[in-house]
Design a protein around this motif. Structure first.
Motif, mmCIF file in Angstrom:
data_model
loop_
_atom_site.group_PDB
_atom_site.id
_atom_site.type_symbol
_atom_site.label_atom_id
_atom_site.label_comp_id
_atom_site.label_asym_id
_atom_site.label_seq_id
_atom_site.Cartn_x
_atom_site.Cartn_y
_atom_site.Cartn_z
ATOM 1 N N SER A 271 -4.806 0.311 2.229
ATOM 2 C CA SER A 271 -5.481 0.526 0.945
ATOM 3 C C SER A 271 -5.375 -0.681 0.033
ATOM 4 O O SER A 271 -5.920 -0.672 -1.074
ATOM 5 N N ASP B 219 0.841 -1.189 0.000
ATOM 6 C CA ASP B 219 0.000 0.000 0.000
ATOM 7 C C ASP B 219 0.882 1.248 0.000
ATOM 8 O O ASP B 219 2.106 1.168 -0.148
ATOM 9 N N ARG C 176 -6.286 4.582 -12.074
ATOM 10 C CA ARG C 176 -6.073 4.241 -10.661
ATOM 11 C C ARG C 176 -4.919 3.258 -10.512
ATOM 12 O O ARG C 176 -4.114 3.372 -9.579
ATOM 13 N N ASP D 214 -1.340 3.473 -8.327
ATOM 14 C CA ASP D 214 -1.420 2.556 -7.198
ATOM 15 C C ASP D 214 -0.024 2.042 -6.845
ATOM 16 O O ASP D 214 0.683 1.506 -7.701
#
Length: 389
Positions: A262, A153, A285, A289
Motif C-alpha cells: 500500500s 505499509d 487518510r 496510514d
C-alpha cells in the motif's frame, strides 16, 4: 439590499483588494528579485524566464490567499469602519436610530464570506496544485528529486531509495524493501537498481498495486523461496508488459520481482509538511496510514481541528479588533492600523504557541487547536460588549 449596506460591501471589497495587492505584490517583487538566479537555471531567454516566473507566482496565489486571508480580512474591516467614521457616517446613522451592530453587519458578513472562500480554496484549489506548490524556484518538474521518506505499509514493510523520477514514477539508485521477521521468519532485504510503482488503476499491466523491482536480489536467502503468485513477492519472468526501465538497460537486467504494498510512489517522495496541501479526506487518510510519522500524525490531528475552526478564528480576530476602532480612536487611521497589527500579533502569537505545544505533544491536538478560541473568544466577547450602540 439597502443602499448603506451596498456601500459597506463595496468599501470592504475595495479595501480587501487594495490590501491584498499591496501585501502580495510587495512579497512577489522581493521574492522574484531574490531568486531570479534560480529561475534562470531552468530557462533560456527572457521569454521563458517571464513565463516560468509568471506560472510560479500565479499558482502560489492560492497559498498566499490561504495564509493572508484572515489578516487582510481584518485589515479591510478596519479600513471600512475607519472610512465610515472619518466621513461622519457613523454619527449620522446613530442619530437616525441605526445601531452600531446593525451598521457594521455588512462588514461581519463580508469577513465570514472571505473565511468561507478560504475554506473552499483549501479544499478545492490548493490540493489540485499541491505538487507545484511544493516545488522550489529552480524546480522545473522534470529533474530527479531526493526520496524524503521511508514509509512502512500496513504489514510493516519499509521502503527506501535515493532519487525518484516523478514523470515515470520510478525510484532510481538502490531501491530497498525491508521485510519484517514476522512474515518469513527472519528479516529479509530485497534490493534493486530501479523500481517503478504500478498503481491499482493502471491498465494493461500484468500486476498492479505495488512495485516492480528490477535487477533484484535478496539477502539472506534466494528469491525463489519467497515468491508466491498470490502472495507478497511475485517473481516476474516477463517484464515486457510493464513500463520500460528509465536507466541503463544493462544495469536493470536480471531478476525482477513484484512487491505488493500500500506504500505508493507519492509516499516515497512527499516532503515534510505534505499534509498542509491536502484535503480533509487526505488528512484523515494520513491519520490512519501506517507510513505516517508519529510527529506528523500529531500535526495532522491539529490541522484537522484548525481547519474546522478557521472561520471561527477569523471572526474571533475581527471581533477582538473592531471594538478598538469603535471605542474612540476612529478618526486616526494610523492609530487604528497600529492597534490592528498589535492585536493580530497577540492573536497569531498565542495561536502559534498553542500549535507548537500540541506538535511537541505537551498539549493534546484538540486542546492545542481549541485553546486559542477559548482564550481570545472570551476577550472578543468582553470587548464587543463594550461597544456603544
Amino acid at each position: 439590499m439597502r443602499i448603506l449596506d451596498r456601500q459597506r460591501y463595496w468599501a470592504f471589497g475595495k479595501a480587501y483588494l487594495t490590501c491584498y495587492i499591496s501585501f502580495v505584490g510587495l512579497w512577489v517583487v522581493l521574492d522574484a528579485f531574490s531568486n531570479v538566479d534560480e529561475f534562470t537555471k531552468r530557462t533560456v531567454g527572457f521569454g521563458q524566464l517571464a513565463a516560468a516566473m509568471g506560472q510560479y507566482y500565479l499558482v502560489r496565489q492560492a497559498e498566499y490567499f490561504d495564509r493572508l486571508g484572515g489578516v487582510i480580512g481584518m485589515m479591510a474591516a478596519i479600513f471600512t469602519v475607519t472610512w465610515m467614521q472619518r466621513a461622519n457616517e457613523q454619527l449620522a446613522m446613530l442619530a437616525a436610530g441605526v445601531s452600531t451592530n446593525r451598521m457594521i453587519r455588512p462588514v461581519v458578513i463580508s469577513t465570514a464570506m472571505v473565511s468561507l472562500l478560504s475554506v473552499a480554496n483549501q479544499e478545492a484549489v490548493i490540493p489540485r496544485f499541491a505538487e507545484d506548490l511544493q516545488k522550489n524556484h529552480s524546480d522545473d518538474g522534470a529533474s530527479a528529486v531526493r526520496v524524503q521518506t521511508k514509509p512502512a505499509d500496513h504489514r510493516g514493510l519499509i521502503f527506501s531509495g535515493v532519487e525518484a523520477d516523478r514523470a515515470r514514477r520510478t525510484i532510481l539508485k538502490r531501491f530497498t524493501v525491508t521485510i519484517p521477521a514476522e512474515i518469513y521468519g527472519s528479516i529479509r532485504n530485497i534490493e534493486g537498481s530501479e523500481a517503478v510503482y504500478i498503481p491499482e488503476s493502471a491498465g494493461r499491466v500484468p500486476l498492479r498495486g505495488g512495485w516492480l523491482v528490477r535487477a533484484a536480489r535478496i539477502s539472506p536467502g534466494d528469491l525463489d523461496e519467497l515468491t508466491d503468485p498470490d502472495g507478497l513477492v511475485v517473481k516476474v519472468t516477463d517484464v515486457s508488459g510493464f513500463p520500460p526501465p528509465v536507466g541503463d538497460e544493462a544495469k536493470t537486467a536480471g531478476d525482477a520481482v513484484f512487491v505488493r504494498t500500500s506504500a505508493t510512489f507519492d509516499m516515497m517522495v512527499r516532503k515534510t509538511g505534505w499534509f498542509q496541501y491536502g484535503t480533509m479526506a487526505d488528512l484523515f487518510r494520513g491519520l490512519v496510514d501506517p507510513a505516517t510519522d508519529r510527529y506528523d500524525r500529531a500535526d495532522i490531528e491539529i490541522l484537522i481541528h484548525s481547519r474546522v475552526l478557521r472561520p471561527v478564528l477569523s471572526l474571533t480576530l475581527m471581533f477582538m479588533t473592531l471594538p478598538l476602532v469603535l471605542g474612540g480612536f476612529g478618526r486616526n487611521m494610523f492609530v487604528n492600523l497600529g492597534l490592528a497589527m498589535g492585536n493580530s500579533a497577540l492573536f497569531y502569537g498565542g495561536n502559534i504557541i498553542c500549535l507548537h505545544l500540541g506538535s511537541a505533544e505537551i498539549l493534546s491536538p484538540a486542546l492545542a487547536a481549541w485553546l486559542p478560541v477559548f482564550i481570545f473568544g472570551v476577550l472578543a466577547t468582553h470587548r464587543w460588549s463594550q461597544i456603544r450602540t
